[in-house]
Design an enzyme around this catalytic site. Structure first.
Site, PDB file in Angstrom:
ATOM      1  CB  THR B  12      -0.923   0.016   1.229  1.00  0.00           C
ATOM      2  OG1 THR B  12      -0.128  -0.266   2.373  1.00  0.00           O
ATOM      3  CG2 THR B  12      -2.023  -1.006   1.106  1.00  0.00           C
ATOM      4  CG  LEU B  14       6.389   5.129   2.633  1.00  0.00           C
ATOM      5  CD1 LEU B  14       7.316   6.279   2.970  1.00  0.00           C
ATOM      6  CD2 LEU B  14       6.710   3.930   3.527  1.00  0.00           C
ATOM      7  CG  HIS B  15      -0.958   3.656   2.371  1.00  0.00           C
ATOM      8  ND1 HIS B  15      -1.709   2.839   1.590  1.00  0.00           N
ATOM      9  CD2 HIS B  15      -0.646   4.721   1.614  1.00  0.00           C
ATOM     10  CE1 HIS B  15      -1.851   3.401   0.395  1.00  0.00           C
ATOM     11  NE2 HIS B  15      -1.212   4.538   0.388  1.00  0.00           N
ATOM     12  CB  ALA B  16      -1.900   4.888   8.461  1.00  0.00           C
TER      13      ALA B  16
END
Lengths: 569, 87
Positions: B12, B14-16
């Protein structure tokens, strides 16, 4: 006294809690004591982190590590040096109060994220909003109402409850719901029935009439309730409550029995579920199978697609818990009134006639294939049946089946096993599909009639529009004739037909459905035992005759009266 | 100062969740730790900053570490970034 639409039977007696989406009216106040303001900021941030740690622990316990990880990110936002320094600098430079400074910084971050190209990151704006709301509440000395950690038993009073509200709610503490909007088939109503929580919807202005802590009594069946009732009413409702619970206990004797009519026609009573955790309730109420597992809840309330593994685990869990009883899993039915922000679907003028359900799956096979792979892999753990929603033509069924075959081939190549006895079915909810039922049945193993949409589409009535909801009529002769047509087409080909809409659990309609030859009825958990009791008292042959006579009547009123009179005899 | 080009492998981007892991690791060190993308520097110690880089899967970014414990920090962060952050 207040009145609304009956959504879920039962008597609730308890203290009110008003649940509102909180609005902030933050004024820009100038301050002199900069250090004091920064101290307040620090304290509030610490307090917020502490609250989030608790929410996170709670979420881990209830929903698993995975779902709880998002709160870890929320905590990090609060500890972010950039975020804190921006707020501090604003307080120092502009000499403004901490709530104002915080709100401005939160807003600027929200707009940065909202402007991003990446869908996922744009969605993060809502995380910042969430954290920001919590922080602002602390700065303002207000409480954040968190439905996942209600500490006292309450009657929840709200304008509306979103699916995410009901999903995170601590159900052990909710005695009942009252909402201002919604009808008897709205999300809240269906959810309440599933959970066996008494509920009334469509009560005008209830959030204005009632205050936190008021005593509320209401009857979910009648759709009537009272705020701060006198002794007599209180007494009346506690008696009603005892009686209701007694009746419920009586029904539970039927829990482990199969469902037969008086003249021994066997039918199957299944349960509609939204998440694996609903299975417990289904079994407790004597479900003989899962007639509809709505997989969309796996996809909702999150910011990215669930992985194949997540889906596999959920499907497997349901199949295992049902121990070989049939489980019909419906592929993704999103669109219409159910949105997925991360799919980025455009707003439509007529969402119910638009890009939804199987149409999305066929157009975006990369999403569909992940789900089918997870389903096929899970098939080893129980009696899986796969069902496609919103089918309107033979081409769609063939296209869906072709993709399914592709996925099977891919699995075979990788030597991944799956059952070769999976039945494939379709929802019949579009009148066009009912009319070509003889052609469609050749492509599949079973039909399941989705009555909510079938009624809506065949009578052209938006069931969520309160202005025309009086036209939403299960006893419309056209609806009953369509149902007969669907059942006859399937039986002519030696296949079976189920029903998974609201009608299947309606005690007023079940006699006709039995008479029309319906094989499987799938309903909310709480409707199963009353339905089993009713069917045991009915003769299939008599109901068959009754159904035939009913189908020549002209109006829904005549039909209603005719059935009621005949059943009295 | 140590630098290295790194391809983001996380599904995904650099997602949360991946970003949170990076921040957690970066905060263990005193060195300045940043990712550079399109000439912009994003601090690995700020989740907001890191998220706003919008780095996606298969995108190339430069890891830049400078400070007293730069070697240890560089090694740990490179290992983390090159691994599967989703797991």
């Amino acid at each position: 006294m207040f009145k609304g639409i009956s959504a879920s039977a039962g008597i609730a007696i308890g203290k009110a809690l008003i649940y509102k989406s909180q609005k902030f009216n933050i004024e820009k106040a100038n301050i002199d004591d900069v250090d004091g303001e920064i101290d307040q900021l620090k304290h509030s941030i610490d307090a917020t982190i502490l609250q989030l740690e608790k929410v996170k622990a709670e979420a881990e316990r209830k929903m698993g590590l995975d779902k709880a990880a998002i709160f870890e990110a929320h905590i990090m936002i609060l500890m972010d040096p950039e975020f804190i320094n921006d707020i501090k600098n604003k307080i120092i430079k502009e000499k403004v109060c901490s709530p104002y400074a915080a709100n401005e910084v939160i807003k600027s971050f929200i707009s940065i994220f909202e402007a991003m190209e990446d869908d996922y990151l744009r969605e993060r704006a809502s995380d910042i909003k969430d954290v920001g709301k919590r922080l602002l509440n602390n700065l303002l000395g207000r409480e954040t109402i968190d439905l996942s950690k209600l500490s006292e038993e309450v009657v929840l009073v709200a304008h509306d409850l979103t699916p995410s509200d009901t999903a995170t709610m601590n159900l052990e503490k909710v005695l009942g719901f009252i909402t201002e909007i919604g009808g008897s088939t709205s999300h809240t109503a269906i959810m309440a029935r599933n959970l066996e929580v008494p509920a009334i919807v469509g009560v005008n202005n209830i959030t204005m009439m009632v205050k936190d802590g008021d005593t509320i009594v209401f009857d979910g069946q009648e759709g009537i309730g009272y705020r701060n009732p006198d002794m007599h009413i209180m007494e009346e409702y506690s008696v009603k409550k005892k009686y209701f619970e007694l009746k419920r206990r009586e029904l539970f004797r039927l829990k482990d029995q199969a469902t037969y009519s008086k003249d021994k026609r066997k039918v199957e009573l299944g349960c509609n579920i939204g998440t694996p955790r609903d299975v417990k309730m289904a079994l407790k109420n004597g479900a003989e199978g899962i007639g509809l597992y709505r997989t969309e809840f796996l996809f909702m309330n999150r910011s990215n697609m669930p992985t194949e593994e997540e889906q596999f685990q959920a499907y497997k869990e349901v199949l295992e818990e049902m121990e070989g009883k049939p489980v019909i899993i419906r592929t993704l039915d999103i669109g219409g009134d159910k949105e997925l922000p991360y799919l980025n679907l455009p707003k439509e003028a007529n969402p119910f006639l638009g890009y939804r359900a199987i149409r999305i799956s066929l157009n975006q096979p990369e999403i569909f294939k992940v789900q089918l792979r997870a389903l096929l892999r899970s098939s080893l753990y129980g009696n899986l049946k796969i069902m496609y929603p919103m089918i309107s033509s033979v081409e769609e069924v063939r296209a869906a089946n072709e993709i399914l075959e592709d996925v099977k081939r891919e699995l075979k190549e990788k030597s991944i096993e799956y059952s070769n006895q999976i039945e494939i079915g379709i929802m019949i909810e579009i009148p066009a599909a009912a009319v070509i039922g003889d052609l469609l049945i050749k492509e599949v193993d079973f039909f399941s009639i989705g009555t909510n949409d079938l009624i809506q589409y065949s009578t052209a009535v938006d069931r969520l529009n309160e202005g025309v909801s009086y036209l939403y009529e299960p006893f419309h002769p056209a609806v009953l004739r369509l149902i007969k047509l669907i059942i006859d087409y399937a039986h002519a080909d030696g296949k079976w037909v189920g029903m998974c809409g609201e009608m299947a659990g309606d005690l007023n309609i079940i006699p006709i459905l039995l008479g029309l030859g319906l094989d499987e009825f799938s309903m909310n958990a709480s409707a199963i035992l009353p339905a089993r009791k009713l069917i045991a008292e009915l003769s299939y042959l008599e109901m068959k005759k009754l159904a035939e006579e009913t189908l020549i009547l002209s109006t829904s009123k005549e039909i209603r009266n005719f059935i009621a009179e005949n059943l009295k005899k | 100062m140590l630098e290295k080009l790194i391809v983001i492998k996380s599904e995904t981007g650099l997602h949360a969740r991946p970003a949170a892991l990076i921040v957690k690791e970066a905060q263990k060190y005193r060195s300045k730790i940043a990712l550079v993308k399109n000439d912009n520097e994003y601090s690995c110690k700020s989740i907001m900053n890191l998220l706003s880089s919008g780095a996606r899967k298969d995108e190339e970014v430069l890891l830049r570490v400078s400070g007293e414990d730069e070697e240890a920090a560089f090694e740990a962060l490179a290992k983390l970034l090159e691994g599967n952050l989703e797991a």
